[in-house]
Design an enzyme around this catalytic site. Structure first.
Site, mmCIF file in Angstrom:
data_model
loop_
_atom_site.group_PDB
_atom_site.id
_atom_site.type_symbol
_atom_site.label_atom_id
_atom_site.label_comp_id
_atom_site.label_asym_id
_atom_site.label_seq_id
_atom_site.Cartn_x
_atom_site.Cartn_y
_atom_site.Cartn_z
ATOM 1 N N LYS A 183 -34.504 48.869 -25.972
ATOM 2 C CA LYS A 183 -33.982 47.509 -25.787
ATOM 3 C C LYS A 183 -34.466 46.934 -24.450
ATOM 4 O O LYS A 183 -35.004 47.676 -23.609
ATOM 5 C CB LYS A 183 -32.454 47.570 -25.852
ATOM 6 C CG LYS A 183 -31.926 48.009 -27.228
ATOM 7 C CD LYS A 183 -30.402 48.082 -27.232
ATOM 8 C CE LYS A 183 -29.876 48.471 -28.604
ATOM 9 N NZ LYS A 183 -28.395 48.485 -28.648
ATOM 10 N N TYR A 224 -29.062 42.623 -37.080
ATOM 11 C CA TYR A 224 -27.636 42.843 -36.795
ATOM 12 C C TYR A 224 -26.739 42.044 -37.744
ATOM 13 O O TYR A 224 -25.676 41.568 -37.331
ATOM 14 C CB TYR A 224 -27.328 42.470 -35.342
ATOM 15 C CG TYR A 224 -27.823 43.479 -34.324
ATOM 16 C CD1 TYR A 224 -27.519 44.843 -34.427
ATOM 17 C CD2 TYR A 224 -28.569 43.072 -33.214
ATOM 18 C CE1 TYR A 224 -27.954 45.765 -33.472
ATOM 19 C CE2 TYR A 224 -29.003 43.994 -32.255
ATOM 20 C CZ TYR A 224 -28.692 45.336 -32.393
ATOM 21 O OH TYR A 224 -29.113 46.256 -31.450
ATOM 22 N N ASN A 282 -26.988 49.503 -23.691
ATOM 23 C CA ASN A 282 -27.089 50.924 -24.068
ATOM 24 C C ASN A 282 -28.513 51.386 -24.394
ATOM 25 O O ASN A 282 -28.728 52.370 -25.079
ATOM 26 C CB ASN A 282 -26.080 51.278 -25.160
ATOM 27 C CG ASN A 282 -26.316 50.522 -26.452
ATOM 28 O OD1 ASN A 282 -27.301 49.786 -26.558
ATOM 29 N ND2 ASN A 282 -25.446 50.708 -27.420
ATOM 30 N N HIS A 306 -31.991 51.529 -29.543
ATOM 31 C CA HIS A 306 -31.447 51.394 -30.907
ATOM 32 C C HIS A 306 -31.985 52.539 -31.761
ATOM 33 O O HIS A 306 -33.140 52.934 -31.635
ATOM 34 C CB HIS A 306 -31.897 50.065 -31.540
ATOM 35 C CG HIS A 306 -31.635 50.037 -33.019
ATOM 36 N ND1 HIS A 306 -30.396 49.741 -33.544
ATOM 37 C CD2 HIS A 306 -32.441 50.339 -34.080
ATOM 38 C CE1 HIS A 306 -30.452 49.843 -34.862
ATOM 39 N NE2 HIS A 306 -31.677 50.195 -35.211
ATOM 40 N N GLU A 328 -34.546 48.277 -41.890
ATOM 41 C CA GLU A 328 -34.924 47.864 -40.539
ATOM 42 C C GLU A 328 -36.436 47.993 -40.316
ATOM 43 O O GLU A 328 -37.045 47.119 -39.693
ATOM 44 C CB GLU A 328 -34.169 48.709 -39.514
ATOM 45 C CG GLU A 328 -32.676 48.387 -39.487
ATOM 46 C CD GLU A 328 -31.872 49.324 -38.597
ATOM 47 O OE1 GLU A 328 -32.469 50.253 -38.000
ATOM 48 O OE2 GLU A 328 -30.648 49.131 -38.491
HETATM 49 P P1 DAT Z 1 -25.303 51.447 -32.665
HETATM 50 O O1 DAT Z 1 -26.299 50.718 -31.803
HETATM 51 O O2 DAT Z 1 -24.854 52.720 -32.030
HETATM 52 O O3 DAT Z 1 -25.786 51.641 -34.081
HETATM 53 P P2 DAT Z 1 -23.624 49.304 -33.681
HETATM 54 O O4 DAT Z 1 -24.598 49.171 -34.793
HETATM 55 O O5 DAT Z 1 -22.179 49.421 -34.013
HETATM 56 O O6 DAT Z 1 -23.982 50.556 -32.743
HETATM 57 O O7 DAT Z 1 -23.786 48.069 -32.692
HETATM 58 C C1 DAT Z 1 -25.043 47.548 -32.401
HETATM 59 C C2 DAT Z 1 -25.103 47.195 -30.935
HETATM 60 O O8 DAT Z 1 -24.146 46.182 -30.645
HETATM 61 C C3 DAT Z 1 -24.728 48.330 -29.986
HETATM 62 O O9 DAT Z 1 -25.811 49.211 -29.753
HETATM 63 C C4 DAT Z 1 -24.325 47.607 -28.784
HETATM 64 C C5 DAT Z 1 -23.657 46.366 -29.331
HETATM 65 N N1 DAT Z 1 -22.205 46.548 -29.371
HETATM 66 C C6 DAT Z 1 -21.500 47.254 -30.266
HETATM 67 N N2 DAT Z 1 -20.182 47.219 -30.004
HETATM 68 C C7 DAT Z 1 -20.058 46.432 -28.894
HETATM 69 C C8 DAT Z 1 -18.963 45.989 -28.106
HETATM 70 N N3 DAT Z 1 -17.707 46.333 -28.393
HETATM 71 N N4 DAT Z 1 -19.238 45.207 -27.034
HETATM 72 C C9 DAT Z 1 -20.494 44.841 -26.728
HETATM 73 N N5 DAT Z 1 -21.572 45.210 -27.426
HETATM 74 C C10 DAT Z 1 -21.360 45.999 -28.498
HETATM 75 MG MG MG Z 2 -26.142 50.310 -35.620
#
Ligand code: DAT
Ligand code: MG
Length: 204
Positions: free
Chosen positions: A63, A103, A166, A169, A180
């Protein structure tokens, strides 16, 4: 003669896209180069493995914060060290449109506008990695979504401290990975190639 060649080539392309490696192989031995059979195969390197698990693919993306912090090399190194095979790689500025599809399940979340802003704040390095159970293994390597919960030794556990930054991805299921990969890469941007350590890492 030209007609015959065209006919063979057409059949080959049909079989090639249907994944019939045997037909492609016989046409290759008949003098058709990989380039003529479809540009996305690395010349002279055809992946032999037909075991579905071994050919599993996943999308990994560094990212914008990971790119800005010059972590791309270290992240690639972890996947190489683990024994996975890189089959696609590019740097791009992700568009709102691409990210809204990527997303799509998060569109209603309160953090979604901030997520979009962050993901478009700079270049992303998108990759496709291939190997046995690569989806599940790479999720473990990447660590928990929230770095606070991520184990030390995982990418997020080692390089990040907040869920909104974080670093990386990783697709969360084989079906999600397929969706994806098709969003981020064109078919011709992915290469089938054999590693020289193939028997150790791919033919398991
Ligand atoms: P992952 O990236 O572990 O698959 P996800 O698909 O649930 O997690 O979410 C996608 C991204 O969205 C994640 O990497 C960071 C962001 N995200 C998720 N939950 C969040 C939150 N509570 N606050 C801010 N950003 C968040
Ligand atoms: Mg995810």
């Amino acid at each position: 003669m030209v007609m015959l060649q065209r006919c063979i080539l057409k059949k080959c392309l049909q079989q090639f896209y249907l994944g019939n490696q045997e037909t492609t192989k016989s046409l290759l031995s008949a003098g058709f180069t990989p380039a003529r059979l479809g540009g996305h195969r690395a010349a002279g390197h055809r992946s032999k493995s037909s075991v579905p698990d071994v050919r599993e693919r996943t999308l990994i993306a560094v990212k914008p914060d990971g790119v800005q912090r010059r972590l791309v090399g270290q992240i690639i190194q972890r996947f190489e060290q683990r024994g996975f095979k890189l089959v696609g790689l590019k740097m791009l500025q992700a568009s709102d449109d691409l990210l809204s599809q990527h997303y799509c399940e998060l569109r209603t979340k309160p953090f979604y506008p901030r997520l979009l802003h962050y993901m478009t704040s700079g270049p992303v390095v998108a990759m496709v990695w291939e190997g046995h159970k690569v989806v599940q293994t790479s999720r473990t390597m990447v660590g928990h979504t929230n770095p606070v919960e991520a184990q030390a030794g995982t990418i997020r556990g080692d390089f990040s401290f907040h869920v909104s930054r974080n670093v990386v991805h990783a697709s969360d299921s084989p079906e999600g990975a397929q969706r994806e990969i098709q969003l981020w890469f064109q078919r011709k941007e992915l290469l089938n190639w054999d590693c020289c350590d193939q028997t150790m890492t791919c033919e398991v």
